[in-house]
Structure formats: C-alpha cells, structure tokens
Design a protein around this motif. Structure first.
Motif, PDB file in Angstrom:
ATOM      1  N   GLU A 478       0.834  -1.201   0.000  1.00 47.07           N
ATOM      2  CA  GLU A 478       0.000   0.000   0.000  1.00 47.07           C
ATOM      3  C   GLU A 478       0.871   1.254   0.000  1.00 47.07           C
ATOM      4  O   GLU A 478       0.649   2.179  -0.797  1.00 47.07           O
ATOM      5  N   ASP A 479       1.859   1.301   0.893  1.00 44.65           N
ATOM      6  CA  ASP A 479       2.738   2.473   0.967  1.00 44.65           C
ATOM      7  C   ASP A 479       3.457   2.713  -0.361  1.00 44.65           C
ATOM      8  O   ASP A 479       3.592   3.858  -0.812  1.00 44.65           O
ATOM      9  N   GLN A 480       3.902   1.635  -0.967  1.00 43.05           N
ATOM     10  CA  GLN A 480       4.620   1.744  -2.238  1.00 43.05           C
ATOM     11  C   GLN A 480       3.699   2.269  -3.333  1.00 43.05           C
ATOM     12  O   GLN A 480       4.093   3.118  -4.146  1.00 43.05           O
ATOM     13  N   TRP A 481       2.466   1.788  -3.342  1.00 42.05           N
ATOM     14  CA  TRP A 481       1.506   2.206  -4.373  1.00 42.05           C
ATOM     15  C   TRP A 481       1.138   3.686  -4.221  1.00 42.05           C
ATOM     16  O   TRP A 481       1.095   4.422  -5.208  1.00 42.05           O
ATOM     17  N   ILE A 482       0.908   4.119  -2.981  1.00 43.70           N
ATOM     18  CA  ILE A 482       0.563   5.519  -2.747  1.00 43.70           C
ATOM     19  C   ILE A 482       1.696   6.434  -3.191  1.00 43.70           C
ATOM     20  O   ILE A 482       1.481   7.453  -3.856  1.00 43.70           O
ATOM     21  N   SER A 487       3.625  10.277  -7.100  1.00 45.01           N
ATOM     22  CA  SER A 487       4.792  10.689  -7.882  1.00 45.01           C
ATOM     23  C   SER A 487       4.427  10.866  -9.351  1.00 45.01           C
ATOM     24  O   SER A 487       4.811  11.863  -9.982  1.00 45.01           O
ATOM     25  N   GLU A 488       3.702   9.909  -9.905  1.00 41.31           N
ATOM     26  CA  GLU A 488       3.285   9.992 -11.299  1.00 41.31           C
ATOM     27  C   GLU A 488       2.335  11.171 -11.508  1.00 41.31           C
ATOM     28  O   GLU A 488       2.401  11.879 -12.523  1.00 41.31           O
ATOM     29  N   TRP A 489       1.447  11.382 -10.553  1.00 38.33           N
ATOM     30  CA  TRP A 489       0.482  12.483 -10.639  1.00 38.33           C
ATOM     31  C   TRP A 489       1.195  13.828 -10.684  1.00 38.33           C
ATOM     32  O   TRP A 489       0.817  14.733 -11.440  1.00 38.33           O
ATOM     33  N   SER A 490       2.241  13.972  -9.882  1.00 35.63           N
ATOM     34  CA  SER A 490       2.943  15.253  -9.777  1.00 35.63           C
ATOM     35  C   SER A 490       3.666  15.644 -11.056  1.00 35.63           C
ATOM     36  O   SER A 490       4.042  16.807 -11.233  1.00 35.63           O
ATOM     37  N   LYS A 491       3.857  14.694 -11.964  1.00 38.29           N
ATOM     38  CA  LYS A 491       4.563  14.966 -13.215  1.00 38.29           C
ATOM     39  C   LYS A 491       3.643  15.538 -14.294  1.00 38.29           C
ATOM     40  O   LYS A 491       4.103  15.862 -15.390  1.00 38.29           O
ATOM     41  N   ILE A 517      -2.569   7.368 -12.917  1.00 37.92           N
ATOM     42  CA  ILE A 517      -2.489   8.137 -14.154  1.00 37.92           C
ATOM     43  C   ILE A 517      -1.641   7.439 -15.213  1.00 37.92           C
ATOM     44  O   ILE A 517      -1.503   7.922 -16.337  1.00 37.92           O
ATOM     45  N   GLY A 518      -1.078   6.265 -14.871  1.00 37.70           N
ATOM     46  CA  GLY A 518      -0.117   5.618 -15.762  1.00 37.70           C
ATOM     47  C   GLY A 518      -0.699   4.671 -16.784  1.00 37.70           C
ATOM     48  O   GLY A 518       0.059   4.020 -17.511  1.00 37.70           O
ATOM     49  N   GLY A 519      -2.023   4.558 -16.850  1.00 43.92           N
ATOM     50  CA  GLY A 519      -2.634   3.711 -17.861  1.00 43.92           C
ATOM     51  C   GLY A 519      -2.894   2.286 -17.392  1.00 43.92           C
ATOM     52  O   GLY A 519      -2.323   1.811 -16.408  1.00 43.92           O
ATOM     53  N   ILE A 520      -3.770   1.598 -18.120  1.00 38.71           N
ATOM     54  CA  ILE A 520      -4.171   0.239 -17.761  1.00 38.71           C
ATOM     55  C   ILE A 520      -3.026  -0.774 -17.857  1.00 38.71           C
ATOM     56  O   ILE A 520      -2.861  -1.599 -16.959  1.00 38.71           O
ATOM     57  N   PRO A 521      -2.213  -0.776 -18.921  1.00 44.62           N
ATOM     58  CA  PRO A 521      -1.165  -1.806 -19.028  1.00 44.62           C
ATOM     59  C   PRO A 521      -0.198  -1.813 -17.846  1.00 44.62           C
ATOM     60  O   PRO A 521       0.124  -2.876 -17.312  1.00 44.62           O
TER      61      PRO A 521
END
Length: 547
Positions: A478-482, A487-491, A517-521
């Motif tokens: 969970e911590d890793q996913w959050i 991080s991806e969102w901030s870009k 935000i990184g897509g389904i794949p």
C-alpha cells in the motif's frame, strides 16, 4: 461478535449489478471450481449506473464498440444502434446479458448492503443488508464503481424553495415534465451538458449556474446499421477492437501520437487537430500528442485550437467569453471534457442565460429560486442539480469493519489508501473494482472492470487451490503504491486543475491525485507482479480449526 458456528451461506458475494458485478460474476462462474456466487443489487433492475442514469440526454461517452462486455456470446447476438448508446439502450443491453448468461438465479434486486464485518476466528465476512438480513461469505467483492455516492450540495435555505428540486443521479424513473417550465441547472459537468442540450429547446427559460466552463469536444454521434455491423463481426473487427482495448492506455482504441506537439509545425498541428476533431469522441483528447497533459506549451496549442472551433458556434459575445474564455481556466483536458452534440448552439439561444458562480456565488435558495451574490433571486419552477458524485467514496460509504475493528472510513481518514486500487490492508478477502486509486477515471469502464475481474477470479482460484482462507494486502505494498501514484500524478498538468480527479469537487476533501495516471497496461502489470513469488504482495493464512 463471538464464534460463528453456522456455515457460510455463499462463497462469493458481489455488491452491484452493473458492468463490474456482471463481469466478476462471469469470471468466478467460469472458474468451474464449485464456488457459489450471489449478486446483491439495490436497484430493482440490473445496469448499475445505467439504471440510475435516466436524466434527459443520458448516454455513454466511450466510443463504440468498446463500451460493452467482450464475450462473443453477447456481442454476436446484440448490436447497438448508435456509436454512443443512450441510457434506455444500455438497460436493454443489461437485460440481454442477464438472459444470455442466465444470471437471474444468482442475483437479488432491491437488496442494499449497509455494512460488513470480518470474523477473524472464522475467516468469513458477515454482511448486513437494509432489509435486516445477514449473509456470511468468504469473499466480498465490491463492484460499486465511481458513481454510487451522489454529491448532493448543501445550500442554505434549500427547504424554502417552493418548486421542485432533482439531482441528475437520482432522477425519477418516470421522468419529469419540463416543457414550458422555467428551469435552473446547477453544474456543467457531463450530466449538466447532456441535460442542457437535451432540454434547452423545450423549456420556457433556462438558467445555467456555471463555475467552470466545460471544454467540450464534439461527439460526432451516428447511427449504426445492423447489416454493416454484422459484416464487421464476421470479419473479426469486433474481436480486434476488444484485443486493442485490453492493451491500450485507456482501454479503448485510442493511442497517443508518439511525438511532442512542439516538434510539429503550426500547419502540421492544425492538420492533426482537424482530423481528430472531425472524427469526434475522446480521440481529440486521448489520441493527440503524448505530451498534451505534461507539456504546457503543447497544451496551450490544443486550447487555442479548441477555442477557435467553439467560437465559430457561438454568436453572443458574452457567452463566448463564458464558454470559451481567452485565458484557459485550467490546462485543457485536466478536467474531464464532455462530449456534446449541439451544446453550444443550444446555450447560445436568447431564452438561456449563464450565471458565472465563480464571480457571483450561490448564496442560498429562496422561495422562487437560487440567490446569487450579484444577480439576486432568479425565479424558476424546477432546479436540477447536476453536481455529480463523490467518486472517492463508493466502498468507504459502507460500514465495513476489518481486522481490529477498523473501518474503511478510519483507514481513509486522511485520504484514500489502498494496495493498487483493488484491496486494503486490514480487510482480508475484500476486493473492489473500478474505484479510487486504480486507473478508473481515465479508463473505459467495461475494459477495466473486466481486466480487474479476471485478476480477482484467478487470485481467488489460487487461494482456493492452496487452502488459503485469509488473503490480505500488505501494508508495504500500500505504501509503495501511494508513493508511486502521487509521484506519477505530480509529473502532469492535472495538478493545476480543480476537479473530481483530485477530490476538489467535494468541500473539505483532501486535494491529491485520486486515480492511477499511468494507464491500464502498467496497472495490470503491477497486479500481476504482486501475485508472483508466492503472492509476494499479500499476507496468506489458513484457518486453524480448534477441536
């Protein structure tokens, strides 16, 4: 709560009878390992959001043929009549699915789940329903999606209004008589745009309360002809489309252009934009330059083009600035753009007014209508609240109690936290589909629901084979996913907009990225990896029976 001596009533309990619930039911049944399955649906019919979405103009905004289940048994015997089907046809589709798959024996309607508690001594869920019944299950699967919790605004004096008030998410099933009435619509998101363009010609007067203009794209709706669709089916085009949906970023057939918008000349950009605009649908958004949502220069070029096309359709100078302002209200595409058919022509009519509530906020309800700071009270007969949903609640709106008495609301007190947007530490044997922290907001619903349902079914199968009775997400995962999600969102440029994507549509909600935000794949790859090396992302236990 004490030890439960009785056997569980059902192996798998699914909450929700929409795309997620039906997809999950089918995947569990297809395992053929003897699991009993039940679906509880609070509505009197199937369809999920498409039972409740019966407001004027309600229709899907995902392109055909992606917005359906990918089972050949279904699509070979049902053909939609439009590129973007409307609510009534979606209801007929769900009846077709229910009949074709023979779901009826396993679904109960008018069955509202109100809460559940994990029985640690037995590794079961005790599920409570509004009708007072109790169900014990091993696996609890929430398929409530993003639209199960209505965002009902609380304006002062709502009880004073002498007319009628309706929310688009809870529209009366028998409809509302609007012809010749004075109507107000609060909100210009997807439901607001659809309602406005549908009722604009029939009402006597329409007042639109707009906080932020919706940067709509043309739907380019068209009829589908059965004979042509049958030829496509025989040629394998449907199957090819569904294969593409499984591996594309958003679960549809759109792919971004793999170059920056600033690498092209102005002429090249216009040529691309013209082509995407005419094609219609979300292609102008999802099939544009790859850096549309990360590079402000590219984004500005998109907005300038968008504005030029919209201004061609609006004559009133005041409405031009309200609907397509010279300065973009936010980076284009960072609030979900709606698809429209004739929205701008409808709103441009003389009997329709727009009040900018960012400049003149709604103060309260009055006896005759809404009262704003500058315009005062505008008399109306009917007020329509097109204020959408709290898309981050869904499963947390239920009183679900996990290990050590913690509820999901407790776990999410500082914002949603999950393992890959599908499970929550402290809540074993509980999965949720198409919800917060998955790529839900940026995905074609049926595609993501089906892919998640397949993963859940295979995971349950592995646990049943091994005799695992408690399967819980690890806190480390969970911590890793959050951390990765934020991080991806901030870009991206999404950080520069207020929307339901980050919870800013709900007063008091923590503003942060709520969806992957990184897509389904990439998302499905994470799910797959979590199950590798003996389910490294999970805690597995086997119940020990005491003599």
């Amino acid at each position: 709560m004490g030890s439960i001596q009785r056997p569980r009533e059902v192996d798998v309990l699914i909450i929700g009878g929409g795309f997620g619930g039906f997809s999950q039911w089918k995947r569990i049944k297809d395992l053929n390992i003897g699991l009993t399955v039940k679906i509880y649906e609070k509505a009197p019919e199937s369809g999920g959001i498409w039972y409740w979405n019966c407001y004027p103009g309600a229709r899907v905004d995902s392109d055909f043929p992606a917005y359906q289940l990918f089972d050949k048994e279904l699509w070979s015997t049902f053909t939609f009549s439009e590129r973007f089907p409307g609510g009534p046809e979606l209801r007929e589709y769900f009846k077709h699915v229910e009949k074709t798959w023979n779901i009826t024996p396993d679904i109960e309607y008018n069955k509202t789940v109100t809460g559940a508690a994990w029985i640690s001594t037995q590794h079961f869920w005790k599920v409570l329903c509004e009708d007072g019944t109790v169900t014990y299950c091993k696996w609890l699967l929430s398929c409530l999606g993003l639209g199960s919790t209505t965002n009902m605004p609380s304006f002062p004096g709502m009880e004073k209004f002498k007319g009628e008030v309706f929310h688009t998410a809870r529209w009366p099933q028998g409809g509302v008589g609007l012809k010749g009435k004075r109507v107000a619509v609060v909100g210009t998101g997807a439901s607001g745009v659809q309602v406005i363009q549908e009722i604009g010609d029939e009402v006597d007067h329409l007042t639109i309360y707009q906080r932020t203009p919706n940067l709509c794209m043309p739907m380019s709706q068209r009829k589908l002809y059965p004979q042509e669709e049958e030829v496509k089916k025989k040629m394998g085009k449907y199957e090819n489309s569904f294969d593409t949906c499984r591996v594309s970023f958003a679960g549809n057939e759109d792919y971004a252009i793999l170059r920056s918008g600033m690498d092209d000349t102005p002429e090249q950009r216009k040529e691309l934009f013209d082509r995407l605009w005419v094609y219609g649908g979300f292609t102008f958004w999802q099939g544009s330059y790859y850096d549309l949502l990360t590079n402000l220069e590219t984004n500005n070029e998109v907005y300038k083009y968008w504005r030029s096309r919209v201004l061609e359709r609006i004559k009133d100078p005041k409405k031009q600035e309200l609907l397509a302002p010279e300065k973009a209200p936010h980076p284009w595409g960072t609030k979900r753009p709606s698809l429209e058919q004739r929205y701008y022509e409808v709103v441009d009519q003389d009997h329709i007014d727009i009040i900018d509530i960012s400049a003149s906020p709604i103060v309260s309800f009055g006896e005759r209508g809404l009262i704003t700071k500058e315009e005062g009270e505008v008399p109306v007969d009917i007020i329509i609240l097109a204020t959408g949903f709290d898309s981050t609640l869904s499963i947390s709106a239920l009183n679900i109690v996990g290990i050590d008495g913690e509820t999901i609301q407790d776990h999410w007190r500082n914002g949603p936290r999950s393992s890959m947007g599908i499970a929550i530490p402290g809540f074993p044997n509980l999965f949720y589909l198409y919800g917060t922290q998955a790529p839900s907001a940026f995905s074609n619903g049926p595609s993501l629901n089906q892919l998640q349902a397949e993963w859940v079914a295979e995971t349950i199968k592995a646990c049943e084979k091994e005799g695992v009775t408690s399967f819980e997400a690890r806190k480390e995962m969970e911590d890793q996913w959050i951390e990765l999600l934020q991080s991806e969102w901030s870009k991206t440029l999404f950080t520069k907009a207020k929307s339901w994507y980050n919870g800013s549509n709900i007063p008091g909600k923590k503003v942060e990225g709520k969806f992957w935000i990184g897509g389904i794949p990439t998302y499905m790859e994470w799910l797959k990896k979590s199950n590798e090396n003996d389910h490294q992302g999970w805690i597995k236990q086997k119940r020990v029976l005491k003599m």
